[in-house]
Design an enzyme around this catalytic site. Structure first.
Site, PDB file in Angstrom:
ATOM      1  CE  LYS A 163     116.114  -0.928 -39.569  1.00  0.00           C
ATOM      2  NZ  LYS A 163     114.847  -0.138 -39.583  1.00  0.00           N
ATOM      3  NE  ARG A 182     119.107   5.142 -39.970  1.00  0.00           N
ATOM      4  CZ  ARG A 182     118.703   4.327 -38.988  1.00  0.00           C
ATOM      5  NH1 ARG A 182     119.504   3.399 -38.533  1.00  0.00           N
ATOM      6  NH2 ARG A 182     117.504   4.451 -38.477  1.00  0.00           N
ATOM      7  NE  ARG A 214     110.428   1.495 -32.127  1.00  0.00           N
ATOM      8  CZ  ARG A 214     111.361   1.611 -33.089  1.00  0.00           C
ATOM      9  NH1 ARG A 214     111.877   0.533 -33.658  1.00  0.00           N
ATOM     10  NH2 ARG A 214     111.763   2.799 -33.479  1.00  0.00           N
ATOM     11  NE  ARG A 223     113.784   4.433 -30.658  1.00  0.00           N
ATOM     12  CZ  ARG A 223     114.288   3.889 -31.772  1.00  0.00           C
ATOM     13  NH1 ARG A 223     114.467   2.578 -31.837  1.00  0.00           N
ATOM     14  NH2 ARG A 223     114.608   4.639 -32.801  1.00  0.00           N
ATOM     15  NE  ARG A 240     113.122   7.538 -36.163  1.00  0.00           N
ATOM     16  CZ  ARG A 240     112.450   6.644 -35.454  1.00  0.00           C
ATOM     17  NH1 ARG A 240     111.385   6.999 -34.767  1.00  0.00           N
ATOM     18  NH2 ARG A 240     112.840   5.399 -35.424  1.00  0.00           N
TER      19      ARG A 240
HETATM   20  P1  ADP Z   1     114.864   2.603 -36.222  1.00  0.00           P
HETATM   21  O1  ADP Z   1     114.640   1.538 -35.182  1.00  0.00           O
HETATM   22  O2  ADP Z   1     113.728   3.513 -36.280  1.00  0.00           O
HETATM   23  O3  ADP Z   1     115.277   2.053 -37.554  1.00  0.00           O
HETATM   24  P2  ADP Z   1     117.393   3.216 -35.070  1.00  0.00           P
HETATM   25  O4  ADP Z   1     117.210   2.762 -33.682  1.00  0.00           O
HETATM   26  O5  ADP Z   1     118.155   2.336 -35.997  1.00  0.00           O
HETATM   27  O6  ADP Z   1     116.001   3.578 -35.695  1.00  0.00           O
HETATM   28  O7  ADP Z   1     118.109   4.650 -35.070  1.00  0.00           O
HETATM   29  C1  ADP Z   1     117.706   5.692 -34.212  1.00  0.00           C
HETATM   30  C2  ADP Z   1     118.466   6.963 -34.577  1.00  0.00           C
HETATM   31  O8  ADP Z   1     119.892   6.762 -34.408  1.00  0.00           O
HETATM   32  C3  ADP Z   1     118.321   7.427 -36.017  1.00  0.00           C
HETATM   33  O9  ADP Z   1     117.144   8.171 -36.225  1.00  0.00           O
HETATM   34  C4  ADP Z   1     119.596   8.246 -36.217  1.00  0.00           C
HETATM   35  O10 ADP Z   1     119.490   9.526 -35.586  1.00  0.00           O
HETATM   36  C5  ADP Z   1     120.618   7.450 -35.421  1.00  0.00           C
HETATM   37  N1  ADP Z   1     121.321   6.454 -36.270  1.00  0.00           N
HETATM   38  C6  ADP Z   1     121.245   5.100 -36.177  1.00  0.00           C
HETATM   39  N2  ADP Z   1     122.006   4.507 -37.099  1.00  0.00           N
HETATM   40  C7  ADP Z   1     122.594   5.508 -37.809  1.00  0.00           C
HETATM   41  C8  ADP Z   1     123.500   5.558 -38.913  1.00  0.00           C
HETATM   42  N3  ADP Z   1     123.966   4.443 -39.495  1.00  0.00           N
HETATM   43  N4  ADP Z   1     123.870   6.769 -39.383  1.00  0.00           N
HETATM   44  C9  ADP Z   1     123.448   7.912 -38.825  1.00  0.00           C
HETATM   45  N5  ADP Z   1     122.591   7.941 -37.788  1.00  0.00           N
HETATM   46  C10 ADP Z   1     122.162   6.755 -37.274  1.00  0.00           C
HETATM   47  P1  ADP Z   2     112.950  -1.441 -36.674  1.00  0.00           P
HETATM   48  O1  ADP Z   2     114.101  -2.070 -35.927  1.00  0.00           O
HETATM   49  O2  ADP Z   2     113.002  -1.725 -38.154  1.00  0.00           O
HETATM   50  O3  ADP Z   2     112.790   0.005 -36.380  1.00  0.00           O
HETATM   51  P2  ADP Z   2     111.212  -2.930 -34.825  1.00  0.00           P
HETATM   52  O4  ADP Z   2     111.673  -4.340 -34.897  1.00  0.00           O
HETATM   53  O5  ADP Z   2     111.626  -2.125 -33.640  1.00  0.00           O
HETATM   54  O6  ADP Z   2     111.600  -2.157 -36.194  1.00  0.00           O
HETATM   55  O7  ADP Z   2     109.616  -2.939 -34.965  1.00  0.00           O
HETATM   56  C1  ADP Z   2     108.851  -1.724 -34.914  1.00  0.00           C
HETATM   57  C2  ADP Z   2     107.519  -1.989 -34.197  1.00  0.00           C
HETATM   58  O8  ADP Z   2     106.693  -2.838 -35.015  1.00  0.00           O
HETATM   59  C3  ADP Z   2     107.671  -2.731 -32.867  1.00  0.00           C
HETATM   60  O9  ADP Z   2     106.691  -2.227 -31.992  1.00  0.00           O
HETATM   61  C4  ADP Z   2     107.425  -4.193 -33.209  1.00  0.00           C
HETATM   62  O10 ADP Z   2     106.853  -4.916 -32.117  1.00  0.00           O
HETATM   63  C5  ADP Z   2     106.418  -4.083 -34.358  1.00  0.00           C
HETATM   64  N1  ADP Z   2     106.601  -5.124 -35.403  1.00  0.00           N
HETATM   65  C6  ADP Z   2     107.767  -5.667 -35.843  1.00  0.00           C
HETATM   66  N2  ADP Z   2     107.538  -6.561 -36.841  1.00  0.00           N
HETATM   67  C7  ADP Z   2     106.186  -6.566 -37.031  1.00  0.00           C
HETATM   68  C8  ADP Z   2     105.318  -7.280 -37.932  1.00  0.00           C
HETATM   69  N3  ADP Z   2     105.811  -8.136 -38.849  1.00  0.00           N
HETATM   70  N4  ADP Z   2     103.989  -7.039 -37.844  1.00  0.00           N
HETATM   71  C9  ADP Z   2     103.496  -6.147 -36.940  1.00  0.00           C
HETATM   72  N5  ADP Z   2     104.264  -5.460 -36.075  1.00  0.00           N
HETATM   73  C10 ADP Z   2     105.591  -5.646 -36.109  1.00  0.00           C
END
Ligand code: ADP
Ligand code: ADP
Length: 245
Positions: A38, A113, A152, A184, A195
């Protein structure tokens, strides 16, 4: 173009322009499991469409780093891989969407979420005479989530890399600002599993929620970042065109 019988041509044009002004707001939501890509896609889409970007994960991490009240309320939940309580995060996002910069559209990442978050967002937008343009689901299977999150790495400013799939030019350093890349805390294996289960239980119901409202668009997140981006961009561009017709 000839006037339609009984209509005033100028008025019709003005009305059409007004309609375009109202509907061409681009209010987008990115949904998908942790690690689906994302953030990676958001960086590209905000550039394509000039949208302000609100990623709740980034907002919360910054609050934790700055030691604010929001950060204090969020930290223990984030560290454990759980969700921050709905009432805490809903207030943050609804405030953000009231800002002038979000008046013509926005890209939300990581919010909503849960179903209560989706209800609160829908109600606030409706009260403001606005609506969601589309919900973009980027889907990847659980094994791929584990692979992606364990590799990541992120810069201080939130730029995302992967040690194998998207490495920086110089190991451990951000290409853009040279800052040191870190892993992270919640990208450690035990927290990744937690998660994922939280995603399946609390966030996945949103797929049906938005599908039933005819807002959901699905994308195969296992393709390369460029392929995923091409698909998403084409869909968003079509949305805009459909609205203007
Ligand atoms: P990811 O990149 O793995 O999708 P995020 O960076 O979006 O994770 O979120 C990291 C953490 O922040 C989540 O595991 C949760 O604890 C918190 N968080 C983020 N967005 C929300 C939300 N909309 N509602 C509740 N908790 C959230
Ligand atoms: P999210 O915001 O959904 O948690 P991220 O954009 O942070 O996801 O991506 C999670 C990890 O996967 C990062 O290390 C990123 O570089 C890698 N990644 C993202 N898109 C792809 C893809 N299409 N193929 C392989 N690796 C990817």
């Amino acid at each position: 173009m000839p006037d339609l019988p009984g209509t005033d041509g100028t008025e019709a044009v003005v009305r059409k322009e007004l309609a375009i002004a109202v509907v061409s707001e681009l209010n987008l939501i990115l949904v998908g499991p942790p690690g689906a890509g994302k953030g990676t896609q958001a960086e590209r889409l905000t550039q394509d469409f000039g949208l302000p970007y609100y990623a709740t994960g980034n907002i919360l991490r910054e609050a934790v780093a700055n030691g604010t009240e929001l950060g204090r309320q969020a930290k223990e939940h984030m560290d454990a891989g759980g969700l921050v309580p709905d009432d805490v995060i809903i207030g943050v996002i609804l405030e953000a969407l009231k800002q002038d910069e979000a008046a013509d559209g926005f890209l939300l990442d990581g919010f909503p979420r849960t179903v209560p978050q989706a209800d609160a967002l829908g109600e606030a937008l409706q009260n403001a005479g606005r609506k969601i343009s589309a919900v973009l689901l980027i889907d990847v299977p659980d094994e791929e989530v584990v692979r992606r999150l364990s590799g990541r790495r992120v810069s201080k400013a939130g730029r995302v890399y992967h040690v194998d799939f998207d490495p920086p030019k110089h190991e451990g350093r951000c290409d853009i600002d040279g800052s040191e890349l870190i892993q992270r805390d919640d990208d450690k294996p035990e927290t990744i599993r937690k998660r994922l289960s939280v995603y399946h239980e609390q966030t996945e119901p949103l797929v049906e929620y938005y599908e039933s409202r005819d807002l959901l668009r699905r994308f195969d997140g296992t393709r390369t970042p460029t392929e995923v981006h091409d698909h998403v961009r084409a869909t968003v561009a079509t949305l805009r065109l459909e609205d203007e017709l």
